[in-house]
Design an enzyme around this catalytic site. Structure first.
Site, PDB file in Angstrom:
ATOM      1  N   HIS A 175       0.823  -1.218   0.000  1.00  0.00           N
ATOM      2  CA  HIS A 175       0.000   0.000   0.000  1.00  0.00           C
ATOM      3  C   HIS A 175       0.858   1.270   0.000  1.00  0.00           C
ATOM      4  O   HIS A 175       0.371   2.338  -0.342  1.00  0.00           O
ATOM      5  CB  HIS A 175      -1.029  -0.006   1.136  1.00  0.00           C
ATOM      6  N   LYS A 179       0.528   5.512  -2.121  1.00  0.00           N
ATOM      7  CA  LYS A 179       0.518   6.819  -1.436  1.00  0.00           C
ATOM      8  C   LYS A 179       0.814   7.938  -2.424  1.00  0.00           C
ATOM      9  O   LYS A 179       1.653   7.795  -3.311  1.00  0.00           O
ATOM     10  CB  LYS A 179       1.550   6.820  -0.297  1.00  0.00           C
ATOM     11  N   GLU A 213       6.958   4.407  13.462  1.00  0.00           N
ATOM     12  CA  GLU A 213       5.592   4.381  14.013  1.00  0.00           C
ATOM     13  C   GLU A 213       5.660   4.674  15.509  1.00  0.00           C
ATOM     14  O   GLU A 213       6.549   4.172  16.199  1.00  0.00           O
ATOM     15  CB  GLU A 213       4.976   2.994  13.837  1.00  0.00           C
ATOM     16  N   HIS A 237       7.875  -2.336   2.066  1.00  0.00           N
ATOM     17  CA  HIS A 237       7.684  -0.890   1.914  1.00  0.00           C
ATOM     18  C   HIS A 237       9.008  -0.130   1.726  1.00  0.00           C
ATOM     19  O   HIS A 237       9.138   0.696   0.834  1.00  0.00           O
ATOM     20  CB  HIS A 237       6.955  -0.310   3.126  1.00  0.00           C
ATOM     21  N   LYS A 337       8.818   0.368  15.619  1.00  0.00           N
ATOM     22  CA  LYS A 337       7.592   0.659  16.371  1.00  0.00           C
ATOM     23  C   LYS A 337       7.966   1.379  17.650  1.00  0.00           C
ATOM     24  O   LYS A 337       9.098   1.263  18.126  1.00  0.00           O
ATOM     25  CB  LYS A 337       6.885  -0.650  16.722  1.00  0.00           C
TER      26      LYS A 337
END
Ligand code: NDP
Length: 490
Positions: A175, A179, A213, A237, A337
């Site tokens: 995904h 973007k 993140e 990604h 993360k």
């Protein structure tokens, strides 16, 4: 281009991804009048729900994920009218008859099978679709990540899905490629002449790609603990972003022209020697700390965690590309993360001024850099040195900013909205080809193997930090800093 009528079959239609992302994205495209009147969405799950019960579940679980400014109850009701539901166990061939009954036989109607299920079901679903005659030439199949957990399993998925569908029917989702800013990176590079002469080793010092993140593992522990940051984020990604930064100009914008060039980048990535694997790849795992001022637990204390888990929640590495254009330019990739900020960006740093003729500015000369921001706000920033007004040649770094939201007032599209439309249109450019997927795994696999035989645990880092100090040391060995470390103190 107007879309043909379609039957979009959403395996995993009752799952989190469908409710949080896919159904809201389809509603938004319906609201924008992109979907034809004959576009139907058939959701699949194992629960024995009636259509009405399933629509109730969509109201409860998908509707809250639509921004209130975009929600209109009349349009929502009309959107829900497109939705149907089939109870089916993916592993039970006989249960597919219920789906066959729902599908329209007209070959002019595009069929899309979106597999938002665990990947262990991909082959089974494809084989069962073929067995019941649903995998026809007007069909497409969409595969969600994770597309394998190593090279062998990725090859297996490619082979098994490839036995039923041809490559031009297979849409492998990453995904990040949907973007807006990633597409703008293509526009920046290949819609302008300005950067191309500079886009090479002679002028570029280094490239940093960060996806950070703030969130922890959340309720995805079952999946995440078997994957980790390398498989979950870097193999797909980050390497895809690297490809778009580093690829040669394609001969056209066609799917294969673009994917051929991305593949060349993946195949040119320098293989890491055992010594480089030890020195140039850092893995970390978050411990307790503070994010946005709130205390958060460490990874091993998250609900459902293995208290001795060795899964990495952070990875940073130095990659190099063995081509004339990029030889010797380090590409630093980093993801984690529970980091200090929610951020996704590419930083292209140019070389320093070869012969400074002005007085040394306060804080020194800053290398020009181009920052392509994907999150939180989408934009471009070009940093330059400029003269401070007043007497004397005193230089200072300044920024040229392009904020896409400010510049283009047109409504925006989420990545899934764009990718779903591309699937329905049959446009493959933003989807990974099988050889790209395998080339990415080929490069990543030695890292996985190296970690398997390593005795040390991932390096702990405090939640809410930028990861282990070893990641700063990694980039520091090249005399560089991560961007946030190089920013002047406020
Ligand atoms: P969930 O566990 O929430 O949903 C899984 C879905 O698969 C459910 O709809 C479930 O239906 C269905 N399913 C499972 N087994 C069967 C079966 N034997 N027959 C028919 N249906 C079955 O998972 P997610 O929605 O979170 O994720 C789905 C996939 O997408 C995963 O591979 C995940 O890694 C990937 N993904 C998820 C993201 C996310 O944000 N959630 C992001 C990116 C990728 P039911 O239980 O009703 O039978």
């Amino acid at each position: 281009m107007a879309l043909s009528d379609f039957d979009l079959v959403l395996f995993g239609g009752s799952g989190d991804l469908a409710m949080r992302k896919l159904l809201p994205a389809l509603y938004l495209r319906d609201r924008a009048q992109n979907l034809p009147p004959g576009g139907r969405i058939i959701c699949v799950g194992r629960h024995e729900w009636s259509r009405e019960q399933f629509v109730d579940a969509v109201n409860e679980n998908a509707k809250p994920n639509i921004a209130s400014a975009m929600f209109e109850s009349v349009l929502w009701t009309s959107f829900c009218g497109r939705i149907d539901y089939v109870a089916l166990d993916a592993g039970d061939p006989s249960s597919y008859q219920a789906l066959v009954q729902k599908m329209r036989p007209d070959p002019a109607i595009t069929r899309v099978f979106y597999l938002a299920t665990p990947p262990s079901l991909f082959a089974t679903i494809c084989n069962n679709l073929a067995a019941c005659g649903l995998a026809t030439s007007n069909s497409r199949v969409v595969l969600e990540k994770p597309l394998g957990r190593d090279l062998a399993s990725a090859r297996q998925i490619n082979a098994e899905v490839g036995r039923v569908f041809s490559e031009s029917q297979i849409f492998r989702i990453d995904h990040y490629l949907g973007k807006e800013t990633v597409q703008n990176l293509l526009a920046l590079r290949f819609g302008n002449v300005l950067f191309e002469p500079l886009w090479r080793r002679e002028w570029i010092s280094d490239v940093q790609i960060t996806i950070a993140e703030e969130l922890g593992v959340g309720n995805r522990m079952n999946y995440y603990d078997t994957a980790g940051a390398l498989r979950d984020m870097l193999q797909n990604h980050l390497l895809q972003l690297l490809c778009i930064v580093a690829m040669e100009p394609p001969v056209s914008a066609s799917a294969d022209a673009v994917r051929d060039e991305k593949l060349k980048v993946l195949r040119s990535l320098k293989r890491l020697s055992p010594q480089e694997l030890a020195q140039n790849v850092i893995r970390g795992q978050y411990r307790s700390g503070h994010v946005d001022g709130m205390p958060v637990p460490g990874y091993r204390k998250e609900p459902g965690a293995n208290p001795a888990s060795r899964t990495e929640t952070f990875v940073a590495l130095k990659a190099e590309i063995d081509t004339w254009r990029w030889a010797g330019v380090p590409f630093f990739l980093r993801t984690g993360k529970r980091m200090a900020d929610q951020l996704a960006e590419v930083v292209v740093r140019f070389k320093s001024v070869p012969h400074p003729i002005f007085a040394q500015p306060h804080g020194g000369y800053h290398n020009n850099s181009l920052i392509i921001r994907l999150q939180p706000d989408e934009g471009l920033q070009l940093s330059l040195m400029a003269k401070t007004p007043g007497d004397g040649m005193r230089l200072k770094p300044v920024e040229l900013e392009l904020d896409f939201r400010e510049t283009f007032k047109t409504p925006r599209m989420d990545a899934y909205e764009r990718l779903l439309l591309d699937v329905l249109r049959g446009h493959l450019t933003l989807f990974m080809r099988s050889d790209e997927l395998e080339a990415a795994w080929e490069w990543v696999e030695p890292i996985l193997k190296f970690w398997e035989q390593e005795e040390d645990d991932p390096i702990p880092y405090a939640a809410g930090s930028w990861g282990p100090a070893a990641a700063s040391a990694l980039i520091g060995r090249d005399g560089l800093q991560w961007r946030e470390e190089a920013l002047p103190e406020l």
